[in-house]
Design an enzyme around this catalytic site. Sequence first.
Site, PDB file in Angstrom:
ATOM      1  N   ASN A  95      58.943  25.755 -51.819  1.00  0.00           N
ATOM      2  CA  ASN A  95      59.837  26.910 -51.717  1.00  0.00           C
ATOM      3  C   ASN A  95      59.220  28.144 -52.344  1.00  0.00           C
ATOM      4  OD1 ASN A  95      61.566  25.196 -50.517  1.00  0.00           O
ATOM      5  ND2 ASN A  95      62.919  24.937 -52.284  1.00  0.00           N
ATOM      6  N   ASP A  97      61.284  30.613 -53.182  1.00  0.00           N
ATOM      7  CA  ASP A  97      62.332  31.184 -54.041  1.00  0.00           C
ATOM      8  C   ASP A  97      62.060  30.823 -55.503  1.00  0.00           C
ATOM      9  OD1 ASP A  97      63.708  28.704 -54.885  1.00  0.00           O
ATOM     10  OD2 ASP A  97      64.377  28.542 -52.803  1.00  0.00           O
ATOM     11  N   HIS A 112      53.317  27.297 -51.803  1.00  0.00           N
ATOM     12  CA  HIS A 112      53.420  28.291 -50.725  1.00  0.00           C
ATOM     13  C   HIS A 112      53.693  29.701 -51.262  1.00  0.00           C
ATOM     14  CE1 HIS A 112      54.370  24.843 -47.696  1.00  0.00           C
ATOM     15  NE2 HIS A 112      53.095  24.972 -47.935  1.00  0.00           N
ATOM     16  N   CYS A 120      47.843  42.180 -53.526  1.00  0.00           N
ATOM     17  CA  CYS A 120      47.071  43.260 -52.908  1.00  0.00           C
ATOM     18  C   CYS A 120      45.916  42.650 -52.132  1.00  0.00           C
ATOM     19  CB  CYS A 120      46.562  44.207 -53.991  1.00  0.00           C
ATOM     20  SG  CYS A 120      45.522  45.524 -53.312  1.00  0.00           S
TER      21      CYS A 120
HETATM   22  P1  NAD Z   1      62.314  22.483 -43.681  1.00  0.00           P
HETATM   23  O1  NAD Z   1      63.216  23.628 -43.415  1.00  0.00           O
HETATM   24  O2  NAD Z   1      61.313  22.089 -42.701  1.00  0.00           O
HETATM   25  O3  NAD Z   1      63.176  21.153 -43.988  1.00  0.00           O
HETATM   26  C1  NAD Z   1      64.230  21.140 -44.885  1.00  0.00           C
HETATM   27  C2  NAD Z   1      64.685  19.700 -45.054  1.00  0.00           C
HETATM   28  O4  NAD Z   1      65.763  19.692 -45.971  1.00  0.00           O
HETATM   29  C3  NAD Z   1      65.188  19.037 -43.759  1.00  0.00           C
HETATM   30  O5  NAD Z   1      64.538  17.789 -43.615  1.00  0.00           O
HETATM   31  C4  NAD Z   1      66.690  18.854 -43.993  1.00  0.00           C
HETATM   32  O6  NAD Z   1      67.186  17.645 -43.417  1.00  0.00           O
HETATM   33  C5  NAD Z   1      66.759  18.794 -45.510  1.00  0.00           C
HETATM   34  N1  NAD Z   1      68.011  19.237 -46.095  1.00  0.00           N
HETATM   35  C6  NAD Z   1      68.811  20.265 -45.690  1.00  0.00           C
HETATM   36  N2  NAD Z   1      69.849  20.403 -46.518  1.00  0.00           N
HETATM   37  C7  NAD Z   1      69.717  19.456 -47.477  1.00  0.00           C
HETATM   38  C8  NAD Z   1      70.468  19.105 -48.635  1.00  0.00           C
HETATM   39  N3  NAD Z   1      71.575  19.745 -48.966  1.00  0.00           N
HETATM   40  N4  NAD Z   1      70.025  18.072 -49.390  1.00  0.00           N
HETATM   41  C9  NAD Z   1      68.907  17.383 -49.074  1.00  0.00           C
HETATM   42  N5  NAD Z   1      68.148  17.679 -47.990  1.00  0.00           N
HETATM   43  C10 NAD Z   1      68.549  18.698 -47.221  1.00  0.00           C
HETATM   44  O7  NAD Z   1      61.650  22.854 -45.062  1.00  0.00           O
HETATM   45  P2  NAD Z   1      60.317  22.392 -45.759  1.00  0.00           P
HETATM   46  O8  NAD Z   1      60.032  20.970 -45.430  1.00  0.00           O
HETATM   47  O9  NAD Z   1      60.463  22.810 -47.142  1.00  0.00           O
HETATM   48  O10 NAD Z   1      59.142  23.243 -45.098  1.00  0.00           O
HETATM   49  C11 NAD Z   1      59.215  24.383 -44.306  1.00  0.00           C
HETATM   50  C12 NAD Z   1      58.576  25.614 -44.851  1.00  0.00           C
HETATM   51  O11 NAD Z   1      59.609  26.533 -45.019  1.00  0.00           O
HETATM   52  C13 NAD Z   1      57.892  25.556 -46.169  1.00  0.00           C
HETATM   53  O12 NAD Z   1      56.632  26.098 -45.978  1.00  0.00           O
HETATM   54  C14 NAD Z   1      58.688  26.463 -47.099  1.00  0.00           C
HETATM   55  O13 NAD Z   1      57.794  27.288 -47.825  1.00  0.00           O
HETATM   56  C15 NAD Z   1      59.486  27.312 -46.188  1.00  0.00           C
HETATM   57  N6  NAD Z   1      60.857  27.672 -46.597  1.00  0.00           N
HETATM   58  C16 NAD Z   1      61.167  27.960 -47.881  1.00  0.00           C
HETATM   59  C17 NAD Z   1      62.474  28.279 -48.231  1.00  0.00           C
HETATM   60  C18 NAD Z   1      62.792  28.603 -49.670  1.00  0.00           C
HETATM   61  O14 NAD Z   1      61.928  29.106 -50.373  1.00  0.00           O
HETATM   62  N7  NAD Z   1      64.005  28.294 -50.136  1.00  0.00           N
HETATM   63  C19 NAD Z   1      63.467  28.295 -47.269  1.00  0.00           C
HETATM   64  C20 NAD Z   1      63.112  28.011 -45.944  1.00  0.00           C
HETATM   65  C21 NAD Z   1      61.803  27.681 -45.629  1.00  0.00           C
END
Ligand code: NAD
Length: 237
Positions: A95, A97, A112, A120
């Site tokens: 994440n 965040d 990430h 920069c």
């Molecule tokens: P993803 O969006 O591919 O998958 C999220 C996973 O979380 C899914 O498998 C889903 O079933 C599960 N999920 C959803 N709600 C849930 C809950 N309440 N409890 C448990 N599991 C739950 O995300 P990813 O695998 O982290 O990878 C995707 C890319 O997206 C990464 O590169 C990441 O950097 C980025 N991303 C980051 C954020 C953030 O910073 N919060 C948000 C969205 C995407």
Amino acid sequence: MTHNSTLPHIVILTGAGVSAESGIPTFRGPGGLWEGRDITELATPQAFRAQPHVVQRFYNERRQILLTKQPNAAHAAIARLQKEYSGRITLISQNIDDLHERGGSPEVWHIHGELLKSRCTHCGAVHECRDDLDTASACPACHSTGKLRPHVVWFGETPLFLEELDARTRDATLFAAIGTSGLVYPAANFVHIARSRDARCIEFNLESSDGVFDEFIPGPATQTVTAWVDSLLGHTH
Ligand code: NAD
């Protein structure tokens, strides 16, 4: 810090699912589009080269939304584990965040990158960034204009700290993947590394991924992770 080496080395990998209950949408859920565009196409160096103002606007919006969100019980439980567990523990997050930090985590490896930082492309300086960036923003270090980008790793770019985290994962005895789809490589490879070293691998998610894990714990992370941390600390105190 000294650790009790007779206890398992726990490596935790978190994904967008751990922040979903804080109101930050995952990429593959219903929020996977932004202004009708596929987010996975927007989060690329190609998109930034072709339409820098659009990509900056997308991240500006995410940054401002993030500042209105709060960490949830899963972030807090992981932080408690990091602080109270006597064995070694490594928290890797996909994440961008800062909810682990605001939930109290003392150390987070953001493979990430981080939304609340800019980088920069001229001098490489990384700075805290809470305000909007645009194509004319000046670097606080070298003062070049138009060279700042979000300090995030886009699709097609190499994640950060991989060598160190590969080594830590090789040393893990317990590996937990929380709220990650396992579709984004190389992060999705950590479980395979852990397994190859006979670590016990647990997945916390709403739905099971591909059966690589020894155990699948279904349900929302705020509930499942809190219960897991309670039981781990109860057993190891
Ligand atoms: P993803 O969006 O591919 O998958 C999220 C996973 O979380 C899914 O498998 C889903 O079933 C599960 N999920 C959803 N709600 C849930 C809950 N309440 N409890 C448990 N599991 C739950 O995300 P990813 O695998 O982290 O990878 C995707 C890319 O997206 C990464 O590169 C990441 O950097 C980025 N991303 C980051 C954020 C953030 O910073 N919060 C948000 C969205 C995407």
